[in-house]
Design a protein around this motif. Structure first.
Motif, PDB file in Angstrom:
ATOM      1  N   PHE A 196     -41.802 -10.924 -11.375  1.00 44.81           N
ATOM      2  CA  PHE A 196     -40.519 -10.416 -10.474  1.00 44.81           C
ATOM      3  C   PHE A 196     -41.079  -9.199  -9.619  1.00 44.81           C
ATOM      4  O   PHE A 196     -40.434  -8.793  -8.745  1.00 44.81           O
ATOM      5  CB  PHE A 196     -39.410 -10.195 -11.242  1.00 44.81           C
ATOM      6  N   ARG A 197     -42.260  -8.474  -9.928  1.00 47.26           N
ATOM      7  CA  ARG A 197     -42.805  -7.477  -9.266  1.00 47.26           C
ATOM      8  C   ARG A 197     -43.734  -8.070  -8.093  1.00 47.26           C
ATOM      9  O   ARG A 197     -44.015  -7.306  -7.132  1.00 47.26           O
ATOM     10  CB  ARG A 197     -43.526  -6.710 -10.099  1.00 47.26           C
ATOM     11  N   TYR A 198     -44.012  -9.262  -7.892  1.00 45.63           N
ATOM     12  CA  TYR A 198     -45.167  -9.603  -6.746  1.00 45.63           C
ATOM     13  C   TYR A 198     -44.184  -9.814  -5.474  1.00 45.63           C
ATOM     14  O   TYR A 198     -43.166 -10.179  -5.460  1.00 45.63           O
ATOM     15  CB  TYR A 198     -45.699 -10.923  -7.233  1.00 45.63           C
ATOM     16  N   ARG A 199     -44.914  -9.447  -4.458  1.00 41.50           N
ATOM     17  CA  ARG A 199     -44.515  -9.579  -3.071  1.00 41.50           C
ATOM     18  C   ARG A 199     -45.691  -9.920  -2.079  1.00 41.50           C
ATOM     19  O   ARG A 199     -46.745  -9.920  -2.601  1.00 41.50           O
ATOM     20  CB  ARG A 199     -43.678  -8.117  -2.792  1.00 41.50           C
ATOM     21  N   LEU A 200     -45.018 -10.294  -1.006  1.00 41.40           N
ATOM     22  CA  LEU A 200     -46.054 -10.715   0.152  1.00 41.40           C
ATOM     23  C   LEU A 200     -45.982  -9.631   1.182  1.00 41.40           C
ATOM     24  O   LEU A 200     -44.792  -9.288   1.667  1.00 41.40           O
ATOM     25  CB  LEU A 200     -45.552 -11.914   0.757  1.00 41.40           C
ATOM     26  N   GLU A 204     -47.927  -8.486   4.807  1.00 48.44           N
ATOM     27  CA  GLU A 204     -49.006  -8.804   5.902  1.00 48.44           C
ATOM     28  C   GLU A 204     -49.846  -9.994   5.405  1.00 48.44           C
ATOM     29  O   GLU A 204     -50.984  -9.903   5.312  1.00 48.44           O
ATOM     30  CB  GLU A 204     -49.559  -7.544   6.198  1.00 48.44           C
ATOM     31  N   GLY A 205     -49.270 -10.804   4.712  1.00 46.12           N
ATOM     32  CA  GLY A 205     -50.164 -12.008   4.219  1.00 46.12           C
ATOM     33  C   GLY A 205     -51.009 -11.833   2.869  1.00 46.12           C
ATOM     34  O   GLY A 205     -51.376 -12.610   2.460  1.00 46.12           O
ATOM     35  N   GLU A 206     -50.584 -10.720   2.258  1.00 42.39           N
ATOM     36  CA  GLU A 206     -51.339 -10.269   1.109  1.00 42.39           C
ATOM     37  C   GLU A 206     -50.421 -10.327  -0.186  1.00 42.39           C
ATOM     38  O   GLU A 206     -49.197  -9.918   0.058  1.00 42.39           O
ATOM     39  CB  GLU A 206     -52.213  -8.912   1.055  1.00 42.39           C
ATOM     40  N   VAL A 207     -50.745 -10.653  -1.401  1.00 45.30           N
ATOM     41  CA  VAL A 207     -49.876 -10.490  -2.483  1.00 45.30           C
ATOM     42  C   VAL A 207     -50.171  -8.938  -3.098  1.00 45.30           C
ATOM     43  O   VAL A 207     -51.372  -8.435  -3.250  1.00 45.30           O
ATOM     44  CB  VAL A 207     -50.327 -11.299  -3.572  1.00 45.30           C
ATOM     45  N   ILE A 208     -48.956  -8.380  -3.100  1.00 44.72           N
ATOM     46  CA  ILE A 208     -48.972  -6.877  -3.723  1.00 44.72           C
ATOM     47  C   ILE A 208     -48.060  -6.836  -5.002  1.00 44.72           C
ATOM     48  O   ILE A 208     -47.266  -7.829  -5.281  1.00 44.72           O
ATOM     49  CB  ILE A 208     -48.445  -5.943  -2.734  1.00 44.72           C
ATOM     50  N   ARG A 209     -48.148  -5.867  -5.848  1.00 35.98           N
ATOM     51  CA  ARG A 209     -47.257  -5.810  -7.045  1.00 35.98           C
ATOM     52  C   ARG A 209     -46.649  -4.353  -6.840  1.00 35.98           C
ATOM     53  O   ARG A 209     -47.221  -3.568  -6.541  1.00 35.98           O
ATOM     54  CB  ARG A 209     -48.073  -5.612  -8.143  1.00 35.98           C
ATOM     55  N   ILE A 210     -45.352  -4.442  -6.876  1.00 34.55           N
ATOM     56  CA  ILE A 210     -44.444  -3.222  -6.664  1.00 34.55           C
ATOM     57  C   ILE A 210     -44.452  -2.351  -8.023  1.00 34.55           C
ATOM     58  O   ILE A 210     -44.434  -3.119  -9.025  1.00 34.55           O
ATOM     59  CB  ILE A 210     -43.140  -3.512  -6.185  1.00 34.55           C
ATOM     60  N   ASP A 211     -44.098  -1.272  -8.127  1.00 34.14           N
ATOM     61  CA  ASP A 211     -44.228  -0.450  -9.115  1.00 34.14           C
ATOM     62  C   ASP A 211     -42.580   0.212  -9.474  1.00 34.14           C
ATOM     63  O   ASP A 211     -42.442   1.074 -10.371  1.00 34.14           O
ATOM     64  CB  ASP A 211     -45.165   0.766  -9.243  1.00 34.14           C
ATOM     65  N   ARG A 212     -41.678   0.157  -8.437  1.00 32.31           N
ATOM     66  CA  ARG A 212     -40.500   0.694  -8.563  1.00 32.31           C
ATOM     67  C   ARG A 212     -39.544  -0.155  -7.773  1.00 32.31           C
ATOM     68  O   ARG A 212     -39.805  -1.114  -6.995  1.00 32.31           O
ATOM     69  CB  ARG A 212     -40.480   2.318  -7.640  1.00 32.31           C
ATOM     70  N   LEU A 213     -38.199   0.213  -7.743  1.00 35.51           N
ATOM     71  CA  LEU A 213     -37.147  -0.566  -7.136  1.00 35.51           C
ATOM     72  C   LEU A 213     -36.047   0.124  -6.480  1.00 35.51           C
ATOM     73  O   LEU A 213     -35.753   1.341  -6.985  1.00 35.51           O
ATOM     74  CB  LEU A 213     -36.333  -1.512  -8.282  1.00 35.51           C
ATOM     75  N   HIS A 256     -28.764 -18.691  -1.457  1.00 30.72           N
ATOM     76  CA  HIS A 256     -29.174 -17.373  -0.884  1.00 30.72           C
ATOM     77  C   HIS A 256     -29.664 -17.323   0.561  1.00 30.72           C
ATOM     78  O   HIS A 256     -30.538 -18.298   0.845  1.00 30.72           O
ATOM     79  CB  HIS A 256     -29.941 -16.441  -1.664  1.00 30.72           C
ATOM     80  N   PRO A 257     -29.077 -16.492   1.427  1.00 30.47           N
ATOM     81  CA  PRO A 257     -30.002 -16.572   2.716  1.00 30.47           C
ATOM     82  C   PRO A 257     -31.327 -15.978   2.512  1.00 30.47           C
ATOM     83  O   PRO A 257     -31.551 -15.273   1.704  1.00 30.47           O
ATOM     84  CB  PRO A 257     -28.840 -15.579   3.539  1.00 30.47           C
ATOM     85  N   SER A 258     -32.311 -16.469   3.451  1.00 32.05           N
ATOM     86  CA  SER A 258     -33.756 -16.170   3.506  1.00 32.05           C
ATOM     87  C   SER A 258     -34.227 -15.941   4.979  1.00 32.05           C
ATOM     88  O   SER A 258     -33.818 -16.672   5.664  1.00 32.05           O
ATOM     89  CB  SER A 258     -34.564 -17.137   2.639  1.00 32.05           C
ATOM     90  N   ALA A 259     -34.782 -14.756   4.855  1.00 31.55           N
ATOM     91  CA  ALA A 259     -35.406 -14.534   6.306  1.00 31.55           C
ATOM     92  C   ALA A 259     -36.596 -15.559   6.471  1.00 31.55           C
ATOM     93  O   ALA A 259     -36.578 -16.028   7.773  1.00 31.55           O
ATOM     94  CB  ALA A 259     -36.041 -13.082   6.353  1.00 31.55           C
ATOM     95  N   SER A 260     -37.326 -16.119   5.610  1.00 32.90           N
ATOM     96  CA  SER A 260     -38.063 -17.093   5.952  1.00 32.90           C
ATOM     97  C   SER A 260     -38.154 -18.126   4.610  1.00 32.90           C
ATOM     98  O   SER A 260     -38.370 -17.614   3.588  1.00 32.90           O
ATOM     99  CB  SER A 260     -39.575 -16.427   5.905  1.00 32.90           C
ATOM    100  N   LEU A 261     -37.896 -19.095   5.040  1.00 33.10           N
ATOM    101  CA  LEU A 261     -37.959 -20.326   4.031  1.00 33.10           C
ATOM    102  C   LEU A 261     -39.255 -20.323   3.256  1.00 33.10           C
ATOM    103  O   LEU A 261     -39.151 -20.505   2.175  1.00 33.10           O
ATOM    104  CB  LEU A 261     -37.488 -21.565   4.699  1.00 33.10           C
ATOM    105  N   ALA A 262     -40.387 -20.123   4.091  1.00 34.00           N
ATOM    106  CA  ALA A 262     -41.605 -20.259   3.370  1.00 34.00           C
ATOM    107  C   ALA A 262     -41.932 -19.200   2.497  1.00 34.00           C
ATOM    108  O   ALA A 262     -42.799 -19.280   1.610  1.00 34.00           O
ATOM    109  CB  ALA A 262     -42.510 -20.509   4.526  1.00 34.00           C
ATOM    110  N   GLN A 263     -41.314 -18.022   2.512  1.00 30.51           N
ATOM    111  CA  GLN A 263     -41.800 -16.664   1.911  1.00 30.51           C
ATOM    112  C   GLN A 263     -40.608 -16.008   1.605  1.00 30.51           C
ATOM    113  O   GLN A 263     -40.559 -14.873   1.885  1.00 30.51           O
ATOM    114  CB  GLN A 263     -42.563 -15.964   2.706  1.00 30.51           C
ATOM    115  N   PRO A 264     -39.837 -16.594   0.611  1.00 30.97           N
ATOM    116  CA  PRO A 264     -38.737 -15.825  -0.109  1.00 30.97           C
ATOM    117  C   PRO A 264     -39.138 -14.894  -1.181  1.00 30.97           C
ATOM    118  O   PRO A 264     -38.854 -15.241  -2.379  1.00 30.97           O
ATOM    119  CB  PRO A 264     -37.836 -17.010  -0.582  1.00 30.97           C
ATOM    120  N   ASP A 265     -40.057 -13.899  -0.562  1.00 31.47           N
ATOM    121  CA  ASP A 265     -40.940 -13.106  -1.748  1.00 31.47           C
ATOM    122  C   ASP A 265     -39.915 -12.147  -2.595  1.00 31.47           C
ATOM    123  O   ASP A 265     -40.163 -11.709  -3.491  1.00 31.47           O
ATOM    124  CB  ASP A 265     -42.175 -12.699  -1.176  1.00 31.47           C
TER     125      ASP A 265
END
Length: 224
Positions: free
Chosen positions: A63-67, A69-78, A153-162
């Motif tokens: 649940f920490r992974y995000r997209l 600028e097209g790259e996968v990142i890992r967040i460390d806080r919320l 849930h609404p999603s800004a992008s159906l392809a990338q609900p990251d």
């Protein structure tokens, strides 16, 4: 930092190529009945559950992974945020700074709720976040009037609900003296499978139990 993600990159590529890459599950979340404890402590149950959900989110790596600028990142806080209802029964957004201490977390959440509920215009504070900061959220809503069985849930992008979306509904008595809450999780299936949603549910229940066990009594400051 992304070693675990690399093991599932082929799954990510599969789901990320689809028109909609979202997985969405609704289920009855079983928790220790923390309502009497909240009353004893003078803490709002919604905000205690919010804290438990966000802490649990950080516990489950997927649940920490995000997209970004097209790259996968890992967040460390919320950055905590959630929906509220204003005086005209319109939706608004509340956002506040994280606090590790439960009592301080709840106090900040209550203050953010009161501020957002007094606003007639949509609270656009989220628009001040940088693109990187915007990824340090999960979208949370509560529908306390309904024991819903599904939600979209609404999603800004159906392809990338990251950015994951969570919702919960009306509290009800569960089996064996526990509490049952209708709970919804939407996430990018390239990051999250059903097993990880199970892990999240277990972690939320564990956080609630930990709060209650660490309780110092009314007026104290549980921070476990």
């Amino acid at each position: 930092m992304l070693e675990k993600f690399e093991r599932r990159r082929d799954r990510f590529n599969l789901f990320n190529s689809m028109d909609s890459s979202a997985v969405n599950l609704c289920f009855p979340l079983e928790l220790p009945d923390f309502r009497p404890w909240c009353k004893e402590q003078g803490l709002a149950p919604f905000h205690v559950l919010l804290c438990a959900v966000l802490r649990a989110t950080l516990q489950v790596e997927n649940f920490r992974y995000r997209l970004l600028e097209g790259e996968v990142i890992r967040i460390d806080r919320l950055i905590p945020s959630f929906t509220v209802v204003n005086q005209h029964n319109d939706l608004n957004f509340a956002m506040f700074a994280w606090a590790d201490d439960l009592r301080e977390f709840v106090a900040r959440g209550v203050a953010a709720r009161e501020q957002a509920s007094r606003m007639t215009q949509l609270n656009a504070s989220y628009a001040t976040l940088s693109p990187r900061e915007a990824k340090e959220q999960v979208f949370i809503t509560c529908i306390p009037w309904l024991a819903f069985t599904s939600i979209q849930h609404p999603s800004a992008s159906l392809a990338q609900p990251d950015i994951p979306s969570f919702a919960w509904g009306k509290f009800r008595d569960g089996p064996h003296g526990r509490l049952e809450v209708p709970f919804s999780v939407q996430a990018h299936h390239g990051f999250v499978d059903g097993f990880h949603i199970h892990q999240l549910a277990q972690a939320i229940a564990g956080e609630i139990a930990g709060f209650m066990q660490a309780s110092p009594g009314p007026g104290g400051s549980p921070s476990a």
